[in-house]
Design an enzyme around this catalytic site. Structure first.
Site, PDB file in Angstrom:
ATOM      1  CD  GLU A   1      -5.513   1.965  -2.899  1.00  0.00           C
ATOM      2  OE1 GLU A   1      -6.675   1.927  -2.510  1.00  0.00           O
ATOM      3  OE2 GLU A   1      -4.542   2.008  -2.120  1.00  0.00           O
TER       4      GLU A   1
ATOM      5  CG  HIS B   1      -2.000   1.030   1.129  1.00  0.00           C
ATOM      6  ND1 HIS B   1      -1.771   2.364   1.393  1.00  0.00           N
ATOM      7  CD2 HIS B   1      -3.299   0.926   0.754  1.00  0.00           C
ATOM      8  CE1 HIS B   1      -2.904   3.039   1.191  1.00  0.00           C
ATOM      9  NE2 HIS B   1      -3.843   2.192   0.806  1.00  0.00           N
TER      10      HIS B   1
HETATM   11  P1  13P Z   1      -9.846   6.297   0.660  1.00  0.00           P
HETATM   12  O1  13P Z   1     -10.999   5.551   0.049  1.00  0.00           O
HETATM   13  O2  13P Z   1     -10.118   6.746   2.069  1.00  0.00           O
HETATM   14  O3  13P Z   1      -9.347   7.388  -0.218  1.00  0.00           O
HETATM   15  O4  13P Z   1      -8.636   5.232   0.806  1.00  0.00           O
HETATM   16  C1  13P Z   1      -8.312   4.446  -0.292  1.00  0.00           C
HETATM   17  C2  13P Z   1      -7.268   3.480   0.125  1.00  0.00           C
HETATM   18  O5  13P Z   1      -6.153   3.851   0.430  1.00  0.00           O
HETATM   19  C3  13P Z   1      -7.664   2.066   0.193  1.00  0.00           C
HETATM   20  O6  13P Z   1      -6.548   1.244   0.362  1.00  0.00           O
END
Ligand code: 13P
Length: 260
Positions: free
Chosen positions: A169, A96
């Site tokens: 992401e 992550h």
């Molecule tokens: P948010 O949905 O709070 O932006 O976070 C996304 C995330 O980092 C999921 O791993």
């Protein structure tokens, strides 16, 4: 057609043990009749086992937020794939961006971790990739995604039935309250998919890989991300911390449209 979308909630380090258990009970209740795709929640480590116990018999599965690349040994503070499996996990988030940012986790470490996890057939890795704002602003996003996917996965042997989820992401969208434009997400997913196709071939990619989006998704903006062929699910942060909100997001993804 069977809906095979994936909706995963990453609870990050946001809840106490008691709050995690309360949320697990609420999620279990909300999703008791849900059949619209794969759903999982990823609590913190100390809550994993008890959340897993609560979720038994529910369609909602358990995931961990991290795992170490060795199977056992003198690695103070780390947790192994076997240990998270014992806690009941079916999924594990790897690499992550918050770990890349605050703990200097890099793609060499991510690669080693995926390699180890792939030897545990009951554990599905959720591998995070995504560019930061500077990379996006200077038009380096495509290369960054190509490079991250390559570093994470190159040379790995994907066992026949093993599922692998790639979570796109964009770092600049996480926690910002504003998701990126669905068309931009779709484009990034295509880049990831083309890279995977080059590395593993079309057949392996369509059988074994899913690419999902994460970054400020909520029940209001989710409709833009549903029904898009290249976006096979969502990894949510904030929206996963409320059972009703999480359920609305999942329902939208499952039905391919926003629920009123
Ligand atoms: P948010 O949905 O709070 O932006 O976070 C996304 C995330 O980092 C999921 O791993």
């Amino acid at each position: 057609m069977k809906n095979n979308k994936i909706i995963i909630a990453n609870w990050k380090m946001k809840l106490s043990l008691a709050e995690s258990l309360d949320l697990a009970r609420a999620v279990k209740e909300k999703f008791k009749d849900f059949s619209g795709g794969q759903v999982a929640v990823c609590p913190n480590f100390i809550s994993l086992k008890e959340v897993g116990d609560i979720l038994k018999g529910s369609p909602v599965k358990l995931g961990a937020q991290n795992v170490f690349w060795e199977e056992s040994g003198a690695y103070t503070g780390e947790i192994s794939p076997r240990q998270i499996l014992e806690a009941g996990c079916s999924y594990v988030i790897i690499g992550h961006s918050e770990r890349r940012k605050y703990l200097n986790v890099n793609y060499e470490m991510i690669h080693k971790t995926i390699k180890t996890v792939l030897s545990f057939p009951d554990l599905v890795p959720v591998v995070c990739v995504g560019e930061n704002w500077d990379e996006r602003k200077t038009d380096r996003r495509d290369y960054v995604l190509f490079d991250q996917v390559q570093q994470a996965l190159s040379g790995l042997n994907i066992p026949g039935e093993q599922k692998i989820i790639i979570a796109y992401e964009p770092i600049w969208a996480i926690g910002s309250g504003t998701a990126i434009e669905p068309a931009e997400a779709e484009y990034a997913h295509k880049i990831i998919r083309i890279t995977l196709n080059d590395m593993f071939g079309l057949k392996v990619v369509s059988n074994n890989f899913s690419v999902i989006y994460g970054g400020s998704i909520n029940s209001h903006n989710v409709k833009g991300f549903t029904g898009l062929e290249d976006i096979q699910g969502l990894l949510v942060g904030g929206a996963g911390l409320d059972a009703e909100e999480f359920f609305q997001v999942a329902k939208s993804v499952a039905s391919g449209k926003e629920e009123d």
